[in-house]
Design an enzyme around this catalytic site. Structure first.
Site, PDB file in Angstrom:
ATOM      1  N   TYR A 168      40.685  78.387 107.117  1.00  0.00           N
ATOM      2  CA  TYR A 168      41.316  78.825 105.941  1.00  0.00           C
ATOM      3  C   TYR A 168      40.805  80.193 105.622  1.00  0.00           C
ATOM      4  O   TYR A 168      39.795  80.635 105.881  1.00  0.00           O
ATOM      5  CB  TYR A 168      40.747  78.111 104.807  1.00  0.00           C
ATOM      6  N   ASP A 171      36.143  85.944 109.656  1.00  0.00           N
ATOM      7  CA  ASP A 171      35.833  85.536 108.422  1.00  0.00           C
ATOM      8  C   ASP A 171      34.730  84.752 107.760  1.00  0.00           C
ATOM      9  O   ASP A 171      34.621  83.595 108.257  1.00  0.00           O
ATOM     10  CB  ASP A 171      37.321  84.872 107.968  1.00  0.00           C
ATOM     11  N   LYS A 178      32.366  84.357  98.289  1.00  0.00           N
ATOM     12  CA  LYS A 178      31.309  83.449  98.326  1.00  0.00           C
ATOM     13  C   LYS A 178      29.748  83.841  97.743  1.00  0.00           C
ATOM     14  O   LYS A 178      29.951  84.564  96.532  1.00  0.00           O
ATOM     15  CB  LYS A 178      31.247  82.147  99.135  1.00  0.00           C
TER      16      LYS A 178
HETATM   17  C1  LIG Z   1      36.779  80.183 100.561  1.00  0.00           C
HETATM   18  C2  LIG Z   1      37.244  80.930 101.729  1.00  0.00           C
HETATM   19  C3  LIG Z   1      38.355  82.043 101.525  1.00  0.00           C
HETATM   20  C4  LIG Z   1      38.930  82.155 100.133  1.00  0.00           C
HETATM   21  O1  LIG Z   1      38.071  82.909  99.364  1.00  0.00           O
HETATM   22  P1  LIG Z   1      38.503  82.940  97.837  1.00  0.00           P
HETATM   23  O2  LIG Z   1      37.379  83.480  97.027  1.00  0.00           O
HETATM   24  O3  LIG Z   1      38.655  81.517  97.350  1.00  0.00           O
HETATM   25  O4  LIG Z   1      39.951  83.585  97.776  1.00  0.00           O
HETATM   26  C5  LIG Z   1      38.599  82.683 102.618  1.00  0.00           C
HETATM   27  N1  LIG Z   1      38.006  82.297 104.015  1.00  0.00           N
HETATM   28  C6  LIG Z   1      37.110  81.305 104.049  1.00  0.00           C
HETATM   29  C7  LIG Z   1      36.244  81.002 105.397  1.00  0.00           C
HETATM   30  C8  LIG Z   1      36.830  80.634 102.825  1.00  0.00           C
HETATM   31  O5  LIG Z   1      35.822  79.597 102.948  1.00  0.00           O
END
Ligand SMILES: *Cc1c(COP(=O)(O)O)cnc(C)c1O
Length: 427
Positions: A144, A239, A267
């Site tokens: 994601y 990511d 995060k």
């Molecule tokens: C949570 C998450 C996102 C998206 O971040 P948001 O602040 O919710 O837009 C993207 N990549 C990873 C790996 C994530 O866990």
């Protein structure tokens, strides 16, 4: 009845907010039942609107690595707020947190702050395309990267497949530039590159996957991606929205010793306020506006409250031995869960790395999206609700990782293991 006030609040919310939530994962759709409404939280505990207390394993889906309402973070935000909450002008604290982040993370010279992980990933891919002059990207099924159009592409079962959108509103035109690969399958990536020679700008990956349960890369996988990227003039984008400042000071790059070209954060970096960021070496970052032609902007980017929270958080992570402590606590929990689930005769898998851990109710090892999807969801639902009733809050989906916070004590972990032992008898 428990959850009485939460149920009433949920009914109200559904009248004015689609599904009653501002982010779908909160809605308990995968597990059934009514989402509990949080009232307040402190350290390792969250208290719901019915005044029931839970031991916390979501921690706002990752950010609260030091526990809720952590004093240095709260103090920093409160002090900042008194001096104004947004200026639309540069502020000194933005440089301060940028310097600290660059010093903690290997292999980056410059960083740009945004407001979410979604924005970070979306901007990183635009930058990779602008830098390489190529259009396509490879992403992995089950990873994601936020909700921007290009990432909402469903996994096809074919080995090499053009993406097809899995949300209405994502056009075929967008989907065709997203190529899907299987996590932990280097041969699959090689095939896709061969079939799209000279067209791929970047490979984006959660270097330790956290959105299909916790799935670490198999040995040689990330190294293999690095080699492929170098050979084909493709940028490797990590990511690290989930893993950055969680698995180590320098994230997966440091932990597993593989360098990315662009790294995305979110995060933890915001200390619980809305922050994302992306970073790379100077040569790449200089392609961004206003220095270069790749446009990217944000009215509230680098917001002083968010920067104050993030800075206080990173400073503490930079100083202590948080990561070792978290590793030890998570290993302890792992051992405890292993024991009670084995004794109860349950079929399960546990994946763990650092302070990320996930329990899957299936027979085979969970190494990619397909194997994660084999988990028994009925068992998970019972497991989830059983724990919720016993005051342990894990994420309401079998595809989510548990995130430990440093506020958890060994007594909390023992209580959690006892709750799991109890629930296991009902599975
Ligand atoms: C949570 C998450 C996102 C998206 O971040 P948001 O602040 O919710 O837009 C993207 N990549 C990873 C790996 C994530 O866990």
């Amino acid at each position: 009845m428990e959850y009485k006030r939460s149920s009433a609040l949920f009914a109200e919310a559904q009248k004015v907010i689609p599904g009653g939530v501002n982010s779908p994962v909160r809605a308990f759709k995968a597990v059934g039942g009514t989402p509990i409404f949080a009232k307040e939280a402190k350290g390792a505990y969250i208290i719901d609107e019915d005044d029931k207390q839970y031991i916390e394993y979501i921690n706002s889906w990752g950010p609260m690595i030091l526990g809720h309402a952590h004093k240095p973070v709260i103090d920093a935000v409160v002090e900042k707020a008194k001096k104004g909450t947004s200026f639309g002008m540069p502020t000194a604290i933005e440089t301060e947190i940028a310097e600290l982040a660059v010093s903690m993370v290997p292999n980056i010279d410059m960083i740009r702050f945004v407001n979410s992980g979604t924005e970070a990933c979306m901007s990183a891919v635009r930058l990779a395309r602008g830098f390489t002059g190529k259009d396509k990207m490879i992403k992995f099924a089950g990873c994601y990267h936020g909700h921007s159009d290009a990432f909402l592409i469903q996994a096809g079962s074919g080995a090499v497949t053009f993406g097809s959108p899995n949300s209405p509103g994502v056009t075929q035109g967008t989907a065709k530039d997203t190529l899907l690969a299987r996590f932990n399958d280097l041969e699959n990536v090689k095939e896709i590159i061969a079939q799209n020679e000279g067209e791929i700008a970047c490979i984006i990956i959660e270097p330790v996957a956290g959105n299909m349960g916790c799935i670490p890369p198999v040995e040689g996988f990330l190294e293999g991606l690095r080699t492929l990227c170098d050979a084909h003039n493709i940028l490797l984008v990590f990511d690290e929205v989930m893993t950055g400042f969680r698995l180590a000071k320098g994230g997966v790059q440091e932990l597993l010793g593989v360098d990315a070209d662009i790294v995305c954060f979110g995060k933890v970096i915001g200390g619980g306020l809305p922050v994302g960021a992306f970073a790379a070496r100077k040569e790449i970052m200089e392609h961004l506006a206003p220095l270069g032609p790749v446009y990217q902007a944000g009215t509230l980017s680098g917001n002083p409250l968010a920067m104050a929270a993030g800075l206080a958080m990173l400073q503490e992570l930079n100083e202590g031995d948080v990561f070792q402590r978290l590793h030890d606590k998570t290993a302890y929990l792992h051992k405890g869960i292993d024991k009670v689930l084995t004794e109860a005769g349950i079929t399960y898998q546990i994946n763990r790395i650092g302070s990320m851990i996930s329990v899957h109710f299936c027979e085979e090892a969970v190494v990619d999206f397909a194997s994660s999807a084999k988990g028994n969801n009925d068992t998970f639902k019972k497991f989830f609700h059983g724990l919720l009733d016993r005051g342990v809050y894990i994420a309401p989906s079998a595809f989510e990782t548990w995130f430990l916070s440093d506020a958890l004590s060994y007594e909390d972990l023992d209580k959690t293991i006892t709750a799991i032992e109890d629930v296991a008898k009902t599975l």
